[in-house]
Design a protein around this motif. Structure first.
Motif, short mmCIF file in Angstrom:
data_model
loop_
_atom_site.label_atom_id
_atom_site.label_comp_id
_atom_site.label_asym_id
_atom_site.label_seq_id
_atom_site.Cartn_x
_atom_site.Cartn_y
_atom_site.Cartn_z
N UNK A 10 45.58 -16.71 5.05
CA UNK A 10 46.18 -16.75 3.72
C UNK A 10 45.15 -17.32 2.77
N UNK A 11 45.49 -18.42 2.11
CA UNK A 11 44.54 -19.10 1.22
C UNK A 11 43.95 -20.35 1.88
N UNK A 12 44.36 -20.64 3.12
CA UNK A 12 43.73 -21.68 3.92
C UNK A 12 42.60 -21.06 4.72
N UNK A 13 41.80 -21.89 5.37
CA UNK A 13 40.73 -21.35 6.20
C UNK A 13 40.77 -21.99 7.59
N UNK A 14 40.17 -21.29 8.55
CA UNK A 14 40.05 -21.76 9.92
C UNK A 14 38.57 -21.72 10.29
N UNK A 15 38.09 -22.79 10.91
CA UNK A 15 36.69 -22.84 11.31
C UNK A 15 36.52 -23.77 12.50
N UNK A 16 35.55 -23.47 13.36
CA UNK A 16 35.24 -24.35 14.48
C UNK A 16 34.31 -25.49 14.05
N UNK A 17 33.76 -25.39 12.83
CA UNK A 17 32.90 -26.45 12.30
C UNK A 17 33.75 -27.57 11.72
N UNK A 18 33.19 -28.78 11.68
CA UNK A 18 33.88 -29.90 11.03
C UNK A 18 33.60 -29.79 9.53
N UNK A 19 34.61 -29.50 8.75
CA UNK A 19 34.41 -29.21 7.33
C UNK A 19 35.08 -30.21 6.40
N UNK A 20 35.84 -31.16 6.93
CA UNK A 20 36.60 -32.07 6.05
C UNK A 20 35.66 -32.81 5.10
N UNK A 21 35.90 -32.66 3.79
CA UNK A 21 35.13 -33.38 2.79
C UNK A 21 33.93 -32.66 2.24
N UNK A 22 33.60 -31.45 2.76
CA UNK A 22 32.41 -30.76 2.24
C UNK A 22 32.72 -30.12 0.89
N UNK A 23 31.69 -30.04 0.04
CA UNK A 23 31.78 -29.36 -1.24
C UNK A 23 30.79 -28.19 -1.24
N UNK A 24 31.23 -27.06 -1.75
CA UNK A 24 30.37 -25.89 -1.87
C UNK A 24 30.48 -25.36 -3.30
N UNK A 25 29.43 -24.68 -3.76
CA UNK A 25 29.38 -24.20 -5.14
C UNK A 25 29.26 -22.68 -5.18
N UNK A 26 30.20 -22.05 -5.90
CA UNK A 26 30.15 -20.61 -6.12
C UNK A 26 29.56 -20.30 -7.49
#
Length: 260
Positions: free
Chosen positions: A189-205
Motif C-alpha cells: 500500500x503506502x507502507x513499505x517492507x524491507x529486510x534492511x534496518x530503516x527506522x529513522x533514515x531520511x532520503x531526498x527525492x
C-alpha cells in the motif's frame, strides 16, 4: 536516546511499578500528550520530558507592513494571555525578531511567562503530571510544579513545518529517493517492507524529503514539509531539585492514581 525511546521507557516504568494502567499515546502527534492513565472513573495524561528537550511551540508570522507579529491560524494551540505577553514583547522589538532566520533569537523576558505558557499548554492537553529522569532515577511531579524541576528558555526561529503521510501523488518521488540511496524495499500500500534496518533514515527525492519509521520489516513513510515557519520554541533543562519536594510530588501522583 531518542524522545520516542524515552517515552517507551517511561511508560514501561509506570506499568511495572504501578500496574498495567498506562498507555503510550502521543508519539509524533503534538496535540496529544504522551502517556494515558486509565483510571476507574477518570483518565488523565502524564507528559514525558527528557532532561534536555523542547517543550511546546507556536507559529508567529511577521506582518512587515504594520511591524507586528500575527498568531498563525494553523497553530494547534489556543492563544492565551501568556501568548499575548510574548507577542507584545516581540512587537516592541519587531526589527530585531522578524528576520531571525534558522539560528533564531532569544526572547529575553521574565521566565514566569514561559512557565505559565507551558503549564497552560499541557493542562489543555489533559496532562496532570510530568515524568522525567535524573541519573537513572525517574522523577514524577504535578504540572503546576514544573518550575521547581526545569529551567526554561524561549527562542524565535525558522523551522521546517510538520510532516504528513506518504500519498499516491508522491509515491514515485519517494521510490526515486530510495533508489538513489540503493535501498531495497517493496510497497505494501503506502507502507513499505524491507529486510534492511530503516527506522529513522531520511532520503531526498526531487520534490520532498522523507522519513522512514517502523520496527522489524514493516515501515511507515512520512513526507517532510518544504515550508519554513517562524516559531516561538520553548526549551527546557533539568535543574537541581528538592529531594523532599520530589517525595511529596510522588505521593501526590500515587494518591491520584489510587483514588481514580
Amino acid at each position: 536516546m531518542s524522545w520516542r525511546t524515552f517515552e517507551e521507557e517511561c511508560t514501561a516504568y509506570l506499568n511495572e511499578k504501578y500496574g498495567i494502567k498506562f498507555e503510550q499515546q502521543g508519539e509524533s502527534d503534538s496535540t496529544v500528550s504522551d502517556i494515558l492513565y486509565r483510571g476507574k472513573d477518570k483518565d488523565f495524561y502524564v507528559e514525558a520530558k527528557m532532561p534536555n528537550a523542547q517543550c511546546g511551540q507556536f507559529v508567529l508570522l511577521p506582518d512587515l507592513k504594520n511591524s507586528v507579529f500575527k498568531y498563525s491560524a494553523k497553530n494547534k494551540t489556543s492563544e492565551n494571555k501568556y501568548t499575548r505577553m510574548i507577542v507584545d514583547f516581540m512587537d516592541s522589538n519587531f526589527d530585531k525578531f522578524y528576520n531571525s532566520g534558522t539560528a533564531g533569537l532569544d526572547i529575553n523576558m521574565p521566565k514566569s511567562v514561559f512557565y505559565n505558557w507551558i503549564i497552560n499548554y499541557y493542562k489543555e492537553k489533559g496532562a496532570e503530571f510530568f515524568i522525567t529522569k535524573d541519573r537513572g532515577k525517574f522523577l514524577i511531579f504535578p504540572v503546576d510544579q514544573f518550575h521547581k524541576y526545569f529551567d526554561v528558555t524561549a527562542k524565535y526561529r525558522e523551522k521546517k513545518s510538520g510532516s504528513s503521510g506518504l500519498n499516491n501523488s508522491n509515491k514515485s518521488d519517494f521510490e526515486y529517493a530510495m533508489g538513489i540511496e540503493g535501498i531495497d524495499f517493496r510497497f505494501n500500500g503506502l507502507d513499505i517492507i524491507s529486510d534492511s534496518h530503516l527506522d529513522g533514515i531520511k532520503v531526498s527525492g526531487n520534490k520532498y524529503d522523507y522519513l522512514v519509521r517502523g520496527n522489524g520489516r514493516n515501515y511507515k513513510v512520512r513526507k517532510l514539509s518544504n515550508t519554513r515557519n517562524a516559531n516561538v520554541i520553548f526549551s527546557i533543562e533539568l535543574i537541581d531539585y528538592d529531594v523532599e519536594q520530589q517525595k511529596r510530588d510522588v505521593i501526590q501522583f500515587e494518591n491520584a492514581i489510587s483514588t481514580h
